[in-house]
Design an enzyme around this catalytic site. Sequence first.
Site, PDB file in Angstrom:
ATOM      1  N   ASP A 102      -8.366  37.991   5.974  1.00 41.96           N
ATOM      2  CA  ASP A 102      -8.680  38.559   3.862  1.00 41.96           C
ATOM      3  C   ASP A 102      -8.872  36.318   3.787  1.00 41.96           C
ATOM      4  O   ASP A 102      -8.110  35.306   4.556  1.00 41.96           O
ATOM      5  CB  ASP A 102      -8.071  38.245   2.488  1.00 41.96           C
ATOM      6  N   ASP A 144     -18.241  40.301  -2.963  1.00 42.54           N
ATOM      7  CA  ASP A 144     -17.196  41.305  -3.275  1.00 42.54           C
ATOM      8  C   ASP A 144     -18.328  42.552  -3.609  1.00 42.54           C
ATOM      9  O   ASP A 144     -18.832  42.125  -4.513  1.00 42.54           O
ATOM     10  CB  ASP A 144     -15.877  41.784  -4.152  1.00 42.54           C
ATOM     11  N   TRP A 202     -16.314  35.974   3.138  1.00 43.78           N
ATOM     12  CA  TRP A 202     -17.200  36.017   2.048  1.00 43.78           C
ATOM     13  C   TRP A 202     -18.008  34.965   2.283  1.00 43.78           C
ATOM     14  O   TRP A 202     -19.289  34.838   1.157  1.00 43.78           O
ATOM     15  CB  TRP A 202     -16.334  35.506   0.757  1.00 43.78           C
ATOM     16  N   GLY A 203     -18.614  34.765   3.621  1.00 42.81           N
ATOM     17  CA  GLY A 203     -19.640  34.206   3.786  1.00 42.81           C
ATOM     18  C   GLY A 203     -19.356  32.775   3.253  1.00 42.81           C
ATOM     19  O   GLY A 203     -20.555  31.182   3.825  1.00 42.81           O
TER      20      GLY A 203
END
Length: 377
Positions: free
Chosen positions: A130, A187, A165-166
């Site tokens: 993450d 998300d 997350w791009g």
Amino acid sequence: MQNKYLAMTPPMGWNSWNTFTWNINEDLVCGAADALCASGLKDKGYEYVVIDDCWSLKQRDENGRLVPDPEKFPHGMKAVADYVHSKGLKFGMYSCCGTHTCAGYPGSFEHEFVDAETFASWGVDYLKYDNCYKPKHMDGEVLYKRMSLALRNCGRDIVLSACNWGNDEVSRWIRSAGAHMYRSTGDINDSFRSFADIALSQIDNLAYSAPGCFNDIDMLTVGMYGRGNVGSVGCSDVDYKTQFALWCMFSSPLMLGGDLRCMNDFCLDLVKNERLIRINQDEESRPAFVATKSWNDKIVFAKLLSNNEIAILFVNFSESKCGVPFYFENIGISAASGYGLEMTDAFTGECIGVKKEFMQMHLEAHDCACFICKLKK
Ligand code: GLA
């Protein structure tokens, strides 16, 4: 050689986050492994059982190693991995490139190599990585490269599932970094608008997905109906049908996020549909493309499959029933060629015959139609 053949098709499995978030423990993870087998999902290719955030203690041990929370995982992680492996499945875990995970547990920043060794020693096959608490002075790209090298060097084949997350135009460098899949969006939550916006946001990035490294548009919410901790309003059966078809067409990893112990028959049949899974797992992994777009919310996608087949997906993203048009010319079938498409409904297996030049599917709000097609005169 390590890692050479990992993720040649989009990884498939289950992840704990959508349903259980911080309430994760050994029984639930082993139960998910049992449910993957008992439901027949394993036989369809769902093989990774992944524990997301909130599995460790808040402090490393005196040797700087991560420690599983003994209340949640009383027998340690190796025992969980052994159980998952005994079922013929693979075991996944979670860490973060920053100092802490998103939920505030220790992250792998400056511990990348020791953490990779720890994961290998437990028998981990997949690491979701993450992006929270990344030190401001650090370049995110370098941090993913660190963990990629650490995993390649740890003595075990471990899929790297990057999750930034791009950010930082990830699709441009993540394949070079060595990750096997990469989250390209924020998300998901369990609503039509959430998954539709996620999918629509990736149309220009579909070509950055190929064997060895796939664009991951997040864990599926199929079967949640608003339950679980990422909550939200929930989806209808029609919504879930469209969600799964989009994930298959987009060659996204298929990580189930619902509670496998109580998936209803509709959702189980949906995610076990062999024709849809075949579209997702096609060995060439040709990216889907937009074949016809009307008013931004009526879109037909096409995806070439090996075996000289073409998958076609009609989606009505709008809020009312309407026609979704498709011009065959746009995928390379001219009227002059005399060719059309023999179309088999991917949901039902029914062949609807040979169609030529133009067709329009009348679809309810949020609904889709998906076909596997062959060229025919
Ligand atoms: C981020 C990720 C989610 C999940 C949570 C865990 O938000 O994008 O998928 O892993 O962290 O805290």
